[in-house]
Design a protein around this motif. Structure first.
Motif, PDB file in Angstrom:
ATOM      1  N   GLY A   1      16.176   4.138 -12.899  1.00 51.90           N
ATOM      2  CA  GLY A   1      15.669   4.263 -14.259  1.00 51.90           C
ATOM      3  C   GLY A   1      14.745   3.219 -14.939  1.00 51.90           C
ATOM      4  N   GLY A   2      14.661   2.257 -14.015  1.00 58.07           N
ATOM      5  CA  GLY A   2      13.895   1.157 -14.512  1.00 58.07           C
ATOM      6  C   GLY A   2      14.507   0.236 -15.331  1.00 58.07           C
ATOM      7  N   HIS A   3      15.886   0.078 -15.145  1.00 57.18           N
ATOM      8  CA  HIS A   3      16.496  -1.098 -15.807  1.00 57.18           C
ATOM      9  C   HIS A   3      16.660  -2.195 -15.418  1.00 57.18           C
ATOM     10  CE1 HIS A   3      17.589   2.269 -18.509  1.00 57.18           C
ATOM     11  NE2 HIS A   3      17.960   2.989 -17.409  1.00 57.18           N
ATOM     12  N   LEU A   4      16.219  -2.396 -14.213  1.00 60.52           N
ATOM     13  CA  LEU A   4      16.328  -3.706 -13.314  1.00 60.52           C
ATOM     14  C   LEU A   4      15.065  -4.426 -13.349  1.00 60.52           C
ATOM     15  CD1 LEU A   4      18.023  -2.462  -9.922  1.00 60.52           C
ATOM     16  CD2 LEU A   4      18.930  -3.870 -11.617  1.00 60.52           C
ATOM     17  N   ASP A   5      15.093  -5.682 -13.844  1.00 57.26           N
ATOM     18  CA  ASP A   5      14.074  -6.370 -13.875  1.00 57.26           C
ATOM     19  C   ASP A   5      13.272  -6.815 -12.698  1.00 57.26           C
ATOM     20  OD1 ASP A   5      13.893  -7.368 -17.287  1.00 57.26           O
ATOM     21  OD2 ASP A   5      15.993  -7.825 -16.601  1.00 57.26           O
ATOM     22  N   LEU A   6      14.077  -6.841 -11.606  1.00 56.13           N
ATOM     23  CA  LEU A   6      13.581  -7.340 -10.393  1.00 56.13           C
ATOM     24  C   LEU A   6      14.493  -6.914  -9.219  1.00 56.13           C
ATOM     25  CD1 LEU A   6      11.820  -9.328  -8.338  1.00 56.13           C
ATOM     26  CD2 LEU A   6      13.668 -11.051  -8.831  1.00 56.13           C
ATOM     27  N   CYS A   7      13.828  -6.382  -8.110  1.00 56.56           N
ATOM     28  CA  CYS A   7      14.660  -5.947  -7.022  1.00 56.56           C
ATOM     29  C   CYS A   7      14.017  -6.918  -5.853  1.00 56.56           C
ATOM     30  CB  CYS A   7      14.633  -4.692  -6.627  1.00 56.56           C
ATOM     31  SG  CYS A   7      15.534  -4.027  -5.057  1.00 56.56           S
ATOM     32  N   VAL A   8      14.918  -7.555  -5.029  1.00 57.04           N
ATOM     33  CA  VAL A   8      14.323  -8.497  -3.775  1.00 57.04           C
ATOM     34  C   VAL A   8      14.751  -7.676  -2.519  1.00 57.04           C
ATOM     35  CG1 VAL A   8      13.991 -10.628  -2.942  1.00 57.04           C
ATOM     36  CG2 VAL A   8      14.488 -10.411  -5.392  1.00 57.04           C
ATOM     37  N   LEU A   9      13.781  -7.133  -1.798  1.00 54.99           N
ATOM     38  CA  LEU A   9      14.050  -6.563  -0.430  1.00 54.99           C
ATOM     39  C   LEU A   9      13.608  -7.386   0.525  1.00 54.99           C
ATOM     40  CD1 LEU A   9      13.394  -2.712  -1.390  1.00 54.99           C
ATOM     41  CD2 LEU A   9      15.569  -3.885  -1.367  1.00 54.99           C
ATOM     42  N   GLY A  10      14.141  -7.203   1.759  1.00 53.78           N
ATOM     43  CA  GLY A  10      13.844  -7.485   3.054  1.00 53.78           C
ATOM     44  C   GLY A  10      12.622  -6.424   3.418  1.00 53.78           C
ATOM     45  N   ALA A  11      11.786  -7.039   4.294  1.00 58.53           N
ATOM     46  CA  ALA A  11      10.955  -5.959   5.039  1.00 58.53           C
ATOM     47  C   ALA A  11      10.429  -6.336   6.432  1.00 58.53           C
ATOM     48  CB  ALA A  11       9.736  -5.820   3.909  1.00 58.53           C
ATOM     49  N   PHE A  12       9.825  -5.333   7.038  1.00 59.76           N
ATOM     50  CA  PHE A  12       9.247  -5.445   8.540  1.00 59.76           C
ATOM     51  C   PHE A  12       7.656  -5.788   8.119  1.00 59.76           C
ATOM     52  CE2 PHE A  12      12.301  -2.151  10.051  1.00 59.76           C
ATOM     53  CZ  PHE A  12      13.235  -2.956  10.466  1.00 59.76           C
ATOM     54  N   GLU A  13       7.139  -5.223   6.936  1.00 56.83           N
ATOM     55  CA  GLU A  13       5.755  -5.367   6.898  1.00 56.83           C
ATOM     56  C   GLU A  13       5.700  -4.909   5.284  1.00 56.83           C
ATOM     57  OE1 GLU A  13       3.568  -3.604  10.959  1.00 56.83           O
ATOM     58  OE2 GLU A  13       3.947  -2.472   9.380  1.00 56.83           O
ATOM     59  N   VAL A  14       4.356  -5.808   4.853  1.00 61.05           N
ATOM     60  CA  VAL A  14       3.906  -5.367   3.629  1.00 61.05           C
ATOM     61  C   VAL A  14       2.379  -5.308   3.569  1.00 61.05           C
ATOM     62  CG1 VAL A  14       3.410  -6.514   1.093  1.00 61.05           C
ATOM     63  CG2 VAL A  14       5.856  -6.655   2.373  1.00 61.05           C
ATOM     64  N   ALA A  15       1.801  -4.266   2.970  1.00 60.54           N
ATOM     65  CA  ALA A  15       0.476  -4.130   2.977  1.00 60.54           C
ATOM     66  C   ALA A  15      -0.352  -4.739   1.646  1.00 60.54           C
ATOM     67  CB  ALA A  15      -0.137  -2.704   3.183  1.00 60.54           C
ATOM     68  N   GLU A  16      -1.705  -4.954   1.641  1.00 59.08           N
ATOM     69  CA  GLU A  16      -2.222  -5.339   0.700  1.00 59.08           C
ATOM     70  C   GLU A  16      -2.374  -4.596  -0.577  1.00 59.08           C
ATOM     71  OE1 GLU A  16      -6.113  -6.469   2.010  1.00 59.08           O
ATOM     72  OE2 GLU A  16      -6.660  -4.509   2.311  1.00 59.08           O
ATOM     73  N   ASN A  17      -2.075  -3.329  -0.631  1.00 59.70           N
ATOM     74  CA  ASN A  17      -2.090  -2.447  -1.634  1.00 59.70           C
ATOM     75  C   ASN A  17      -0.745  -2.431  -2.026  1.00 59.70           C
ATOM     76  OD1 ASN A  17      -0.762  -1.190   0.358  1.00 59.70           O
ATOM     77  ND2 ASN A  17      -1.663   0.802  -0.052  1.00 59.70           N
ATOM     78  N   GLY A  18       0.310  -3.191  -1.651  1.00 61.14           N
ATOM     79  CA  GLY A  18       1.780  -3.186  -2.220  1.00 61.14           C
ATOM     80  C   GLY A  18       2.543  -2.168  -1.492  1.00 61.14           C
ATOM     81  N   ASP A  19       2.213  -1.471  -0.192  1.00 60.63           N
ATOM     82  CA  ASP A  19       3.071  -0.740   0.435  1.00 60.63           C
ATOM     83  C   ASP A  19       4.219  -1.626   1.212  1.00 60.63           C
ATOM     84  OD1 ASP A  19       1.394   1.363  -0.121  1.00 60.63           O
ATOM     85  OD2 ASP A  19       0.556   1.973   1.766  1.00 60.63           O
ATOM     86  N   ILE A  20       5.403  -0.928   1.277  1.00 58.95           N
ATOM     87  CA  ILE A  20       6.415  -1.769   2.127  1.00 58.95           C
ATOM     88  C   ILE A  20       6.950  -0.725   3.023  1.00 58.95           C
ATOM     89  CG2 ILE A  20       7.978  -0.961   0.158  1.00 58.95           C
ATOM     90  CD1 ILE A  20       9.894  -3.417   0.718  1.00 58.95           C
ATOM     91  N   ALA A  21       7.193  -1.448   4.113  1.00 64.46           N
ATOM     92  CA  ALA A  21       7.835  -0.636   5.242  1.00 64.46           C
ATOM     93  C   ALA A  21       9.361  -1.476   5.477  1.00 64.46           C
ATOM     94  CB  ALA A  21       6.924  -0.586   6.772  1.00 64.46           C
ATOM     95  N   ASN A  22      10.450  -1.092   5.353  1.00 68.40           N
ATOM     96  CA  ASN A  22      11.338  -1.805   5.656  1.00 68.40           C
ATOM     97  C   ASN A  22      12.939  -0.805   6.289  1.00 68.40           C
ATOM     98  OD1 ASN A  22      13.034  -0.464   3.456  1.00 68.40           O
ATOM     99  ND2 ASN A  22      13.607  -2.622   2.685  1.00 68.40           N
ATOM    100  N   TRP A  23      12.455   0.092   6.777  1.00 70.23           N
ATOM    101  CA  TRP A  23      13.575   1.095   7.215  1.00 70.23           C
ATOM    102  C   TRP A  23      13.605   1.363   8.727  1.00 70.23           C
ATOM    103  CZ3 TRP A  23      13.559   6.493   7.892  1.00 70.23           C
ATOM    104  CH2 TRP A  23      12.266   6.756   7.720  1.00 70.23           C
ATOM    105  N   ALA A  24      12.280   1.327   9.290  1.00 72.54           N
ATOM    106  CA  ALA A  24      12.264   2.148  10.537  1.00 72.54           C
ATOM    107  C   ALA A  24      10.987   1.529  11.247  1.00 72.54           C
ATOM    108  CB  ALA A  24      12.288   3.568  10.727  1.00 72.54           C
ATOM    109  N   ARG A  25      11.188   1.355  12.628  1.00 71.63           N
ATOM    110  CA  ARG A  25       9.970   0.514  13.274  1.00 71.63           C
ATOM    111  C   ARG A  25       9.144   1.632  13.842  1.00 71.63           C
ATOM    112  NH1 ARG A  25      13.945  -3.769  13.949  1.00 71.63           N
ATOM    113  NH2 ARG A  25      12.809  -5.734  13.450  1.00 71.63           N
ATOM    114  N   SER A  26       9.453   2.691  13.864  1.00 72.06           N
ATOM    115  CA  SER A  26       8.798   3.768  14.365  1.00 72.06           C
ATOM    116  C   SER A  26       9.428   5.243  13.865  1.00 72.06           C
ATOM    117  CB  SER A  26       9.340   3.939  16.070  1.00 72.06           C
ATOM    118  OG  SER A  26       8.904   5.336  16.449  1.00 72.06           O
TER     119      SER A  26
END
Lengths: 218, 220
Positions: free
Chosen positions: B100-125
């Motif tokens: 619902g947008g009540h968190l100011d911030l979330c910090v996640l780990g990731a495998f990859e981040v792309a220059e458009n802000g895409d995040i991949a952090n749950w599967a390698r394939s």
């Protein structure tokens, strides 16, 4: 006089049917482990299990899955080293992966009579493939349907004879919403209290959502 | 290129660098891995409220071994404490805080981040037999801002995790605002990655050499 307490595990698990969808609460704490033993002992099969996760190598979910009487599990993740992962790889278990917040909301929606909802969660991912999406307020959203249970297995800290419940600390997790979403909600409670003893403002799950309660002292 | 002129941050170093940038009053969810350490580095006296998606808001310091409450865990099922002012809620309300947008911030780990802000952090394939989504997709789209904490390059062959396009299955599209790595802090902007900060001794050119996506210097 309303009295939802039952005195034995057999009585708590009476009339379970093959093919049932079972909502199993818990996130570490808050798992009704005694009731899972009752489910295993009942011998019902062809179950659909709804739980946060697919369990580990041991513990209540692993024991239940190891009976191979669960046809399908709906959960937010499966650990690679687990009974669930091995059964799935062997083709003996169907798996529906649902993002954890969507899982909670689908269960809540079932309890609240919501027929479907749209959420941006998972809309641009593999989980959305072949499914209905729609742009709402500029955001791509995914259509999600409620998850109803035939039975919910619930953990409580305190219960009275009307089935009013409290849950301890973070052991609350899925318990209140799964209690709402099932035709029959079966509770194991650590403590029994007199009707009227729970302050009305502090009841986490009101008895309207509860059918049977078994006292399982912690 | 010489690797001796600088020392990459360790995982705690990345967590501490993130903690510096979190102001008082923010509601924050920390993912599993490097992000979990961030709360240890918030200076005493700065009130930052940490959320665990399994139904806790206001996480306190880790309990002493003889003070563990078996009914109180975080999203990694690790024992925690509740600080004064904290609260419990059920799972749907807890995810309403995230979605619902009540968190100011979330910090996640990731495998990859792309220059458009895409995040991949749950599967390698896409073909991984078992899936480990958990709550990441909910947190990634729901929080007011998403930061990522990860190592800049893979451990094996040193491939860049900072990408033009993610090669792994996405967790969410276009949501990452900033990336903290062991080498640098990068903002995701409409013009791609902008370097906000680098570790001492590292040059822009050396950083670019380790990064698949094109980098920009901070304007001015």
């Amino acid at each position: 006089m309303i009295n939802k307490f039952v005195s034995t595990l057999n009585e708590a698990m009476e009339d379970l049917e093959n093919g049932a969808t079972v909502l199993l609460a818990g996130f570490g704490p808050g798992t009704p482990e005694h009731l899972v033993q009752g489910l295993i002992a009942s011998g019902v099969r062809d179950l659909t299990l709804v739980a946060n996760a697919g369990g580990r190598d041991d513990g209540p979910i692993a024991e239940l899955l190891a009976t191979e009487r669960v046809r399908k599990i709906i959960c937010s993740f499966v650990r690679p080293a687990s009974v669930a992962a091995r059964l799935f790889t062997a083709g003996k278990l169907e798996l529906e992966i649902v993002p954890q917040g969507t899982l909670a909301e689908r269960i809540r929606a079932a309890g609240a009579g919501i027929q479907a909802f749209y959420t941006p969660t998972a809309a641009d991912t593999l989980l959305a493939e072949g499914r209905e999406t729609r742009v709402i307020n500029g955001r791509n959203c995914l259509l999600e349907y409620p998850i109803h249970g035939d039975v919910a297995l619930i953990d409580a800290w305190q219960a009275d004879r009307w089935g009013n419940l409290t849950h301890k600390d973070s052991a609350r997790n899925f318990n209140p919403i799964m209690a709402m979403a099932a035709k029959r909600t079966i509770v194991q409670t650590s403590h029994v209290v007199e009707l009227g003893e729970l302050p009305p403002a502090h009841i986490h799950t009101p008895g309207v959502f509860v059918q049977r309660v078994l006292h399982v002292p912690a | 290129m010489s690797d001796t002129a600088f020392k990459p941050l360790d995982r705690n170093g990345i967590a501490a660098r993130i903690a510096r940038d979190i102001p008082e009053g923010w509601f924050v969810n920390l993912g599993i891995g490097i992000p979990t350490g961030v709360s240890d580095f918030v200076p005493e006296g700065r009130e930052v409220i940490f959320h665990a998606e399994n139904g806790v808001i206001g996480i306190g310091p880790a309990p002493a071994p003889d003070q563990v409450n078996p009914h109180l865990v975080n999203a990694g099922v690790t024992p925690i404490t509740l600080r004064t002012g904290g609260a419990y809620m059920h799972h749907a309300d807890s995810f309403a805080i995230a979605r619902g947008g009540h968190l100011d911030l979330c910090v996640l780990g990731a495998f990859e981040v792309a220059e458009n802000g895409d995040i991949a952090n749950w599967a390698r394939s896409p073909n991984e037999p078992v899936k480990q989504v958990g709550g990441a997709m909910d947190l990634a789209v729901g929080a007011q801002r998403l930061w990522v904490a990860m190592e800049h390059n893979t451990k094996g062959n040193g491939e860049s995790r900072i990408r033009r396009v993610c090669s792994y299955p996405l967790t969410a599209k276009g949501v990452v605002r900033r990336v903290y790595t062991d080498l640098a802090v990068l903002d995701v902007t409409p013009d791609g990655f902008v370097v906000l900060d680098m570790i001492p001794g590292l040059t822009f050119e050396a950083l670019q050499a380790r990064t698949e996506a094109p980098l920009r210097r901070m304007p001015g």
